[in-house]
Design an enzyme around this catalytic site. Structure first.
Site, mmCIF file in Angstrom:
data_model
loop_
_atom_site.group_PDB
_atom_site.id
_atom_site.type_symbol
_atom_site.label_atom_id
_atom_site.label_comp_id
_atom_site.label_asym_id
_atom_site.label_seq_id
_atom_site.Cartn_x
_atom_site.Cartn_y
_atom_site.Cartn_z
ATOM 1 N N GLU A 120 0.771 -1.087 -0.048
ATOM 2 C CA GLU A 120 -0.132 0.019 -0.066
ATOM 3 C C GLU A 120 0.882 1.437 0.031
ATOM 4 O O GLU A 120 0.437 2.139 -0.814
ATOM 5 C CB GLU A 120 -0.856 -0.143 1.171
ATOM 6 C CG GLU A 120 -1.769 1.333 1.468
ATOM 7 C CD GLU A 120 -2.756 1.333 0.105
ATOM 8 O OE1 GLU A 120 -3.321 2.772 0.017
ATOM 9 O OE2 GLU A 120 -2.921 0.670 -0.454
ATOM 10 N N SER B 251 34.617 15.265 20.340
ATOM 11 C CA SER B 251 34.704 13.639 20.476
ATOM 12 C C SER B 251 34.093 13.508 22.144
ATOM 13 O O SER B 251 33.822 14.573 22.692
ATOM 14 C CB SER B 251 35.891 13.118 20.500
ATOM 15 O OG SER B 251 36.628 13.461 19.294
ATOM 16 N N GLU C 288 22.222 6.830 27.121
ATOM 17 C CA GLU C 288 21.808 6.189 25.735
ATOM 18 C C GLU C 288 22.979 5.157 25.448
ATOM 19 O O GLU C 288 23.778 5.004 25.516
ATOM 20 C CB GLU C 288 21.915 7.494 24.903
ATOM 21 C CG GLU C 288 21.449 8.828 25.355
ATOM 22 C CD GLU C 288 21.650 9.910 24.646
ATOM 23 O OE1 GLU C 288 21.810 9.799 23.269
ATOM 24 O OE2 GLU C 288 21.582 11.144 25.040
ATOM 25 N N LYS D 277 25.168 3.600 22.732
ATOM 26 C CA LYS D 277 26.174 4.405 21.629
ATOM 27 C C LYS D 277 26.206 3.445 20.445
ATOM 28 O O LYS D 277 26.754 2.388 20.471
ATOM 29 C CB LYS D 277 27.488 4.154 22.344
ATOM 30 C CG LYS D 277 28.635 5.058 21.610
ATOM 31 C CD LYS D 277 29.943 4.928 22.330
ATOM 32 C CE LYS D 277 30.942 5.735 21.621
ATOM 33 N NZ LYS D 277 31.230 5.080 20.316
ATOM 34 N N GLU E 242 23.322 9.504 14.408
ATOM 35 C CA GLU E 242 24.277 8.553 14.290
ATOM 36 C C GLU E 242 23.541 7.698 12.819
ATOM 37 O O GLU E 242 22.328 7.490 12.919
ATOM 38 C CB GLU E 242 24.558 7.588 15.108
ATOM 39 C CG GLU E 242 25.639 6.661 14.802
ATOM 40 C CD GLU E 242 27.075 7.432 15.433
ATOM 41 O OE1 GLU E 242 28.157 6.621 15.250
ATOM 42 O OE2 GLU E 242 27.030 8.577 15.783
ATOM 43 N N LYS F 118 25.168 11.410 29.954
ATOM 44 C CA LYS F 118 25.289 12.867 29.470
ATOM 45 C C LYS F 118 24.674 13.615 30.804
ATOM 46 O O LYS F 118 23.564 13.085 31.312
ATOM 47 C CB LYS F 118 24.542 13.292 28.396
ATOM 48 C CG LYS F 118 25.138 12.865 27.293
ATOM 49 C CD LYS F 118 24.155 13.235 26.119
ATOM 50 C CE LYS F 118 24.847 12.466 24.730
ATOM 51 N NZ LYS F 118 23.864 12.501 23.393
ATOM 52 N N LYS G 241 32.338 1.998 27.209
ATOM 53 C CA LYS G 241 32.479 1.076 26.249
ATOM 54 C C LYS G 241 32.482 -0.271 26.632
ATOM 55 O O LYS G 241 33.049 -0.593 27.790
ATOM 56 C CB LYS G 241 33.898 1.506 25.405
ATOM 57 C CG LYS G 241 34.046 2.788 24.957
ATOM 58 C CD LYS G 241 33.185 2.999 23.764
ATOM 59 C CE LYS G 241 33.730 2.277 22.487
ATOM 60 N NZ LYS G 241 34.957 2.873 21.981
#
Length: 407
Positions: free
Chosen positions: A35, A82, A113, A115, A174, A290, A314
């Site tokens: 559709e 960065s 959040e 990454k 991103e 943040k 990380k």
């Protein structure tokens, strides 16, 4: 009759934009692909018959018909800095101590959040219309990739006016390639005798730097917005609230964003995603933390390379040790040779791995990998198993160097 056609074209554009928002932003599609394609085909036919009614923000104008000769350079109105990173929870606590010291007696909270492992992009909207898109580049200037960005259906060419839309709005986010799209692209490249992309991030970056947007349009890229750059006025006073306003404007915002009252809650959220990350249909390589209030961003400021109000946690790549049982050479359609290690089966990142790419013969020489070797493997982008290290101390005395084919 002309007025009726113009109204119909306007309705079709609005309807297609609404369905794009339902699909990419709200994850709540109302119509089938068939559709949606019917609506798009009708709009395209009407615009073809009435080219004077075509507008730059029409859904039909996403893909350019001609390749570019090159990319021009764009200066960022607000630098794309960065982010400092860590792999350690104690480093997050140290970050929190610096934030507390910088803010004095002020109360503060955090936003946590995912990454996304992709390519950072700045989208510039003026009066709600996308006018330019640029890569991060060196942080002060990047490549103008507007033509390729317009092919990504998750990115609206025109924003919804929710009453909070600034006249000038730079959206930072991103561009990424979903895992399924990445796997399909690599299968296609193998069939065509081309080298595989090492991971979804490389595939996304390579797709955005193609000079022919028609190829980029086939790559099924997507996008998440995560902050703003230059704005004529702030949509809200807190980062979390800004993201909600961006979603209301029709921009995709990751649904897994969380508020955290203190650093211990931040750490709990980060650790919870260590095990859940493989359930996502896109690649993440950590978390981003943040300070929430934007006025506190101003107080904390930044160094020459990174904000003081933000840090990333990380994830370490998951690895496994196994043994190379043999080494095969795959031949692509164009004659490209790719060495592949056949492994003793081992569990890695939720799946049993029996084969791992060795990429090319230069990599075979660099690793000096041999049949019978004990090796360490990991999944590039948590998708493609690859040999990252040979363990010479465990090498059997009978192991011989791999004979690299000369033809």
């Amino acid at each position: 009759m002309g007025e009726d056609i113009e109204k119909r074209i306007g309705w079709l554009r609005d309807e297609i934009r609404r369905h794009d928002r339902l699909y990419y932003v709200l994850n709540a599609p109302e119509v089938s692909d068939r559709e949606y394609d019917r609506l798009f085909a009708e709009l395209k036919k009407l615009e073809s018959s009435h080219p004077e009614l075509v507008t730059p923000d029409s859904p039909t104008q996403r893909v350019s018909g001609e390749p570019l000769e090159g990319f021009s350079t764009v200066a960022h109105a607000v630098a794309m800095l960065s982010i400092d990173n860590t792999y350690d929870a104690d480093d997050l606590r140290a970050f929190d101590e610096r934030v507390a010291k910088g803010l004095g007696a002020q109360d503060y909270d955090y936003v946590v959040e995912l990454k996304i492992d992709g390519l950072a992009i700045s989208l510039r909207y003026e009066q709600g219309v996308l006018v330019r898109a640029a890569t991060r580049g060196d942080g002060t200037k990047g490549d103008d990739v507007s033509t390729n960005i317009r092919t990504i259906k998750a990115i609206p060419l025109r924003l919804e006016n929710n009453g909070h839309m600034p006249d000038i709005l730079e959206v930072r986010g991103e561009v990424y390639m979903p895992k399924a799209a990445f796997a399909a692209l690599n299968r296609e490249r193998i069939e065509q005798g081309e080298a595989e992309f090492a991971n979804p991030r490389n595939a996304a970056a390579g797709s955005l730097k193609l000079l022919d947007a028609r190829i980029t349009a086939t790559r099924k890229l997507s996008f998440f917005a995560y902050s703003v750059g230059q704005v004529s006025r702030r949509p809200a006073e807190g980062h979390y609230e800004v993201l909600q306003k961006l979603r209301e404007m029709g921009l995709p915002v990751n649904p897994n964003i969380k508020k955290a009252a203190d650093i211990e809650e931040v750490i709990r959220i980060c650790l919870s995603w260590e095990s859940k990350k493989t359930e996502l249909d896109y690649q993440i390589d950590g978390m981003v933390i943040k300070v929430n209030r934007l006025d506190q961003h101003d107080i904390l400021g930044s160094t020459h390379r990174a904000p003081r109000w933000c840090i990333s946690y990380k994830f370490a790549a998951e690895q496994a040790e196994t043994v190379v049982e043999s080494i095969d050479v795959q031949v692509g359609k164009t004659g490209t040779l790719t060495p592949v290690a056949n492994l003793k089966p081992v569990l890695l990142a939720g799946t049993t791995v029996k084969r791992a790419t060795l990429h090319n013969f230069d990599e075979v020489r660099r690793l000096d990998v041999r049949q019978g070797d004990a090796v360490v493997i990991e999944k590039a982008g948590e998708i493609i198993p690859q040999v990252v290290k040979v363990l010479p101390a465990k090498r059997p005395s009978s192991a011989k160097p791999f004979a690299i084919p000369t033809e």
